[in-house]
Scaffold this motif. Structure first.
Motif, short mmCIF file in Angstrom:
data_model
loop_
_atom_site.label_atom_id
_atom_site.label_comp_id
_atom_site.label_asym_id
_atom_site.label_seq_id
_atom_site.Cartn_x
_atom_site.Cartn_y
_atom_site.Cartn_z
N VAL A 610 0.84 -1.20 0.00
CA VAL A 610 0.00 0.00 0.00
C VAL A 610 0.87 1.25 0.00
O VAL A 610 0.66 2.18 -0.78
N MET A 611 1.89 1.27 0.85
CA MET A 611 2.74 2.45 0.95
C MET A 611 3.61 2.63 -0.29
O MET A 611 3.93 3.75 -0.67
N GLU A 612 4.00 1.54 -0.94
CA GLU A 612 4.80 1.66 -2.16
C GLU A 612 4.03 2.37 -3.26
O GLU A 612 4.61 3.11 -4.06
N LYS A 613 2.74 2.14 -3.32
CA LYS A 613 1.92 2.83 -4.32
C LYS A 613 1.89 4.33 -4.07
O LYS A 613 1.60 5.11 -4.99
N LEU A 614 2.20 4.75 -2.85
CA LEU A 614 2.23 6.16 -2.50
C LEU A 614 3.65 6.71 -2.47
O LEU A 614 3.89 7.81 -1.97
N GLY A 615 4.60 5.91 -2.96
CA GLY A 615 5.98 6.37 -3.03
C GLY A 615 6.83 6.04 -1.83
O GLY A 615 7.98 6.48 -1.74
N GLY A 616 6.32 5.24 -0.89
CA GLY A 616 7.07 4.88 0.30
C GLY A 616 7.53 3.44 0.26
O GLY A 616 7.80 2.87 -0.80
N GLY A 617 7.60 2.80 1.41
CA GLY A 617 8.03 1.41 1.50
C GLY A 617 8.10 0.96 2.94
O GLY A 617 7.56 1.61 3.83
N GLY A 618 8.80 -0.16 3.16
CA GLY A 618 8.91 -0.68 4.52
C GLY A 618 8.83 -2.18 4.56
O GLY A 618 9.42 -2.88 3.72
N HIS A 619 8.06 -2.69 5.53
CA HIS A 619 7.90 -4.12 5.74
C HIS A 619 6.45 -4.53 5.53
O HIS A 619 5.56 -3.69 5.40
N LEU A 620 6.23 -5.83 5.57
CA LEU A 620 4.88 -6.36 5.47
C LEU A 620 4.00 -5.80 6.59
O LEU A 620 2.83 -5.51 6.38
N THR A 621 4.55 -5.64 7.78
CA THR A 621 3.75 -5.19 8.93
C THR A 621 4.05 -3.77 9.36
O THR A 621 3.39 -3.26 10.27
N ASN A 622 5.01 -3.12 8.71
CA ASN A 622 5.44 -1.79 9.17
C ASN A 622 5.93 -1.00 7.96
O ASN A 622 6.94 -1.35 7.36
N ALA A 640 -8.65 5.84 -1.64
CA ALA A 640 -8.84 5.32 -2.99
C ALA A 640 -8.01 4.06 -3.20
O ALA A 640 -8.46 3.10 -3.84
N LEU A 641 -6.81 4.06 -2.65
CA LEU A 641 -5.94 2.89 -2.78
C LEU A 641 -6.49 1.71 -2.00
O LEU A 641 -6.49 0.57 -2.49
N LEU A 642 -6.97 1.95 -0.79
CA LEU A 642 -7.56 0.87 0.01
C LEU A 642 -8.79 0.30 -0.69
O LEU A 642 -8.98 -0.92 -0.72
N ASN A 643 -9.61 1.17 -1.25
CA ASN A 643 -10.81 0.71 -1.96
C ASN A 643 -10.42 -0.10 -3.19
O ASN A 643 -11.06 -1.12 -3.50
N SER A 644 -9.36 0.33 -3.88
CA SER A 644 -8.91 -0.37 -5.07
C SER A 644 -8.42 -1.78 -4.73
O SER A 644 -8.78 -2.75 -5.39
N TYR A 645 -7.61 -1.88 -3.68
CA TYR A 645 -7.11 -3.19 -3.27
C TYR A 645 -8.26 -4.09 -2.81
O TYR A 645 -8.29 -5.28 -3.11
N GLU A 646 -9.20 -3.52 -2.09
CA GLU A 646 -10.33 -4.30 -1.58
C GLU A 646 -11.18 -4.82 -2.73
O GLU A 646 -11.64 -5.97 -2.71
N ASP A 647 -11.37 -4.00 -3.78
CA ASP A 647 -12.19 -4.42 -4.92
C ASP A 647 -11.49 -5.47 -5.76
O ASP A 647 -12.12 -6.39 -6.28
N LYS A 648 -10.14 -5.34 -5.91
CA LYS A 648 -9.40 -6.24 -6.81
C LYS A 648 -9.14 -7.61 -6.19
O LYS A 648 -9.39 -8.64 -6.78
N GLU A 649 -8.58 -7.59 -4.99
CA GLU A 649 -8.13 -8.87 -4.43
C GLU A 649 -8.45 -9.04 -2.96
O GLU A 649 -8.26 -10.11 -2.39
N GLY A 650 -8.94 -8.00 -2.32
CA GLY A 650 -9.19 -8.08 -0.89
C GLY A 650 -7.91 -7.78 -0.14
O GLY A 650 -6.85 -8.32 -0.44
N LEU A 651 -7.98 -6.91 0.83
CA LEU A 651 -6.78 -6.55 1.58
C LEU A 651 -6.37 -7.64 2.55
O LEU A 651 -5.20 -7.82 2.85
#
Length: 653
Positions: A610-622, A640-651
């Motif tokens: 999720v954060m990579e789509k916004l230009g960031g990064g990190g870990h699976l949990t952080n 919008a990103l959370l809604n997109s992930y939820e619609d495509k594959e489920g978060l």
């Protein structure tokens, strides 16, 4: 009729003979009036004949020109009506005023006069009032529209055959893939040879069935590695299915204590096969650097990731740590000095790891410095303790001072990040080619590719853990002081939330080593204590939290209220402790004017993606990111990103 045609009878070739005849007739009158009269009559008859002939010629010419004009008009009308090019004439209000029959036939309409151009072809809106060529599709065909705004004309050319050929060419382009079994040794630990063979056979069967089902060519190149050959069409299909083979392999080995996972690197879009092979290996390296159990697809400039919903498996041996430490030792010995830098707005982990690398350089008598752009709330208490130690304080330099210290023989060590854009001073990386990267974050698309030595282990709890392991092998006589050991242990404690998350056996071994070297646990507790103003600010942020998609806590503060990054991260940790929450996102304005987003999860959601789509990064949990703009814009992008992930594959996994 042209003027020259009207005056053609008065040209010299007509008037000269008539004048000579008249003169001859007058001359004959001097000899005989009868002869003169006859000559004059002949001259008059000739003149009358010439005039009549001229008139007849004009009439025939007029008739011929009229015929030619009619034929040209008819041909033009036939060409406009019958030629395979659509023509549309529109008015200032963008309404169709006229069109030829071809475009009406292509639209399967009798007439489109009076209709809006933008309503008929919405894609033309992008052209506005400029000349443009736009490709669009209608009536199951592809057309190229050329817009001439000055004449208010649109020409439509049918390019269906060309478009189909281009599509077929793109679909048939070759893509390479490399597949590796991530954790064969860990998953089959303790098995006898027969059980191990059966487990590998089960996984191989799943992979073969997947390859046949998706029309891939798969060839085993080693016991745990496979080569894949596929077309862009099959690759697009696999991306649409989000590489479900990742889950199939885990389901097939779910009975094991540690399910087996795979990583795949795929490359496409390159013309040369050599380039495809190199890009496929790079994609696989990225997938493994991000913790494995995922697919990295690189097509042209696009890099996409699929899977990555499980934590990286901790390696059972320290062989890699020992090899890296020996390579690091050689690099330090060959350098004139060592400059260590972390990421912008450093935290406890970055500062502790930098101090550890400083000690490694000191062990070989090499001058070493830590680049620090300024003190922030995350480290100000630790820095206050460091300032009491004059010798250690003298090792800290500003980015400007560091630029004067670095030479071509200087070793630059980057800790707690692998992205050049996040380094304290990116320009310093260009001053030397001797670069070392030590990081525990999952690898992103951006990477310091020119590094001489890279030690990235996403399974590690922190960079301090990795540096601690390196220190145990880099020099036998290396000894840490109390302050240095405490700083490194504080980095581990901070990133693991007091050993509660991302903690493996090697994390405790590293902590044990630091404790043996004098790390003060009580001092760490004092460093990490909250003060009352900070506690009240956290409570104020939490007050704005709400639940999204039933399991996600999202807190967005009011515009104009600024909070330090450390506080934002702490609030995200606090929200994650709420009942029923599996992921938390905190959006706040930082003191530097950027919008900070901190994301945390319990492992069921990969917040790194999720954060990579916004230009960031990190870990699976952080994970985290920093954005420019307003609070409202950042919130809208996140939702919008959370809604997109939820619609495509489920978060949720």
């Amino acid at each position: 009729m042209p003027k020259w045609l009207h005056t053609r009878w008065a040209s010299p070739h007509t008037t000269v003979p008539l004048a000579l005849t008249l003169a001859l007739s007058l001359a004959l009158f001097g000899f005989s009036w009868i002869a003169g009269t006859l000559a004059l009559i002949v001259s008059a008859a000739g003149a009358a004949f010439a005039v009549a002939a001229e008139r007849r010629t004009r009439e025939e010419m007029n008739a011929y020109i009229s015929t030619i004009s009619h034929r040209v008009k008819k041909a033009s009308s036939d060409v406009i009506s019958e030629m395979p090019i659509g023509i549309v004439l529109y008015g200032e209000d963008r309404q169709v005023e006229w069109h030829n029959g071809y475009i009406a036939k292509a639209m399967e309409r009798e007439s489109i006069v009076g209709e809006s151009v933008h309503a008929l072809w919405p894609a033309l809106k992008s052209a506005k009032d400029k000349e443009a060529t736009i490709e669009l599709s209608f009536s199951k065909r592809t057309f190229q529209a050329r817009i001439r705004p000055e004449e208010r004309l649109i020409y439509f050319t049918d390019i269906t055959v060309y478009a189909n050929l281009l599509k077929k060419y793109e679909e048939e382009r070759i893509a390479f893939g490399l597949l590796v079994l991530d954790n064969v040794d860990e998953a089959t630990q303790g098995m006898d040879d027969q059980s191990r063979s059966l487990t590998l056979a089960t996984v191989t069967t799943v992979l073969n069935e997947w390859a046949v089902r998706n029309r891939l060519y798969m060839r085993r190149t080693a016991s745990d590695r496979f080569f894949l050959l596929l077309s862009q069409k099959e690759l697009a299909s696999l991306e649409q299915s989000r590489f479900d083979v990742l889950d199939e392999v885990k389901d097939a080995t779910a009975h094991l204590k540690l399910p087996m996972t795979i990583s795949i690197g795929v490359a496409g879009g390159a013309a040369a096969l050599v380039d495809l092979g190199q890009l496929a290996q790079t994609s696989l390296d990225i997938a493994l650097g991000r913790g494995g159990d995922q697919v990295a697809v690189k097509v042209g400039d696009r890099v996409s990731f699929y899977g990555g919903k499980s934590n990286a498996v901790e390696k059972r041996t320290r062989v890699r740590a020992r090899v890296i430490s020996h390579a690091l030792r050689d690099l330090i010995k060959e350098s004139d000095k060592v400059v260590v830098m972390g990421h912008k707005i450093p935290d406890m982990d970055a500062l502790g790891a930098a101090i550890g690398m400083l000690k490694a350089a000191d062990a070989f008598g090499k001058p070493a410095y830590i680049v620090l752009e300024g003190v922030n709330p995350s480290i100000h208490r630790l820095m206050e303790m460091i300032y009491e130690d004059e010798e250690l304080t003298s090792k800290f330099v500003t980015p400007e001072d560091a630029s004067h210290l670095i030479t071509s023989k200087t070793l630059a060590v980057v800790v707690d990040t692998h992205k050049a854009s996040l380094v304290a001073e990116p320009k310093l990386l260009g001053l030397t080619k001797r670069l070392v990267v030590v990081d525990h974050h999952r690898r992103g698309e951006e990477f310091i590719s020119e590094a001489t030595l890279v030690y990235m282990e996403p399974y590690a709890s922190s960079t301090c853990e990795l540096v601690t392991e390196l220190l145990q092998y880099v020099h036998e006589g290396l000894a840490l002081g109390v302050l240095e050991a405490t700083a490194m242990l504080a980095g581990i404690v901070t990133d693991t939330k007091s050993f509660s998350v991302r903690t493996g056996s090697r994390t405790f071994e590293a902590a044990s080593y630091l404790r043996r070297n004098g790390a003060d646990a009580a001092l760490i507790q004092r460093l990490l204590k909250d003060d009352l103003p900070g506690y009240l600010m956290k409570a104020d942020i939490i007050r704005h939290a709400r639940i999204v998609h039933k399991h996600f806590a999202v807190a967005v503060t009011q515009p104009g209220q600024r909070y330090p990054q450390l506080l934002i991260a702490q609030v995200a940790d606090t929200l994650l402790n709420m009942q029923g929450i599996v992921a938390s996102f905190v959006v706040c304005e930082r003191p530097d004017g950027l919008i900070g987003i901190s994301a945390r999860s319990m492992g069921q959601v990969n917040v790194q993606l999720v954060m990579e789509k916004l230009g960031g990064g990190g870990h699976l949990t952080n994970a985290a990111t920093q954005l420019e703009g307003t609070i409202q814009e950042a919130e809208a992008r996140l939702l919008a990103l959370l809604n997109s992930y939820e619609d495509k594959e489920g978060l949720l996994e």
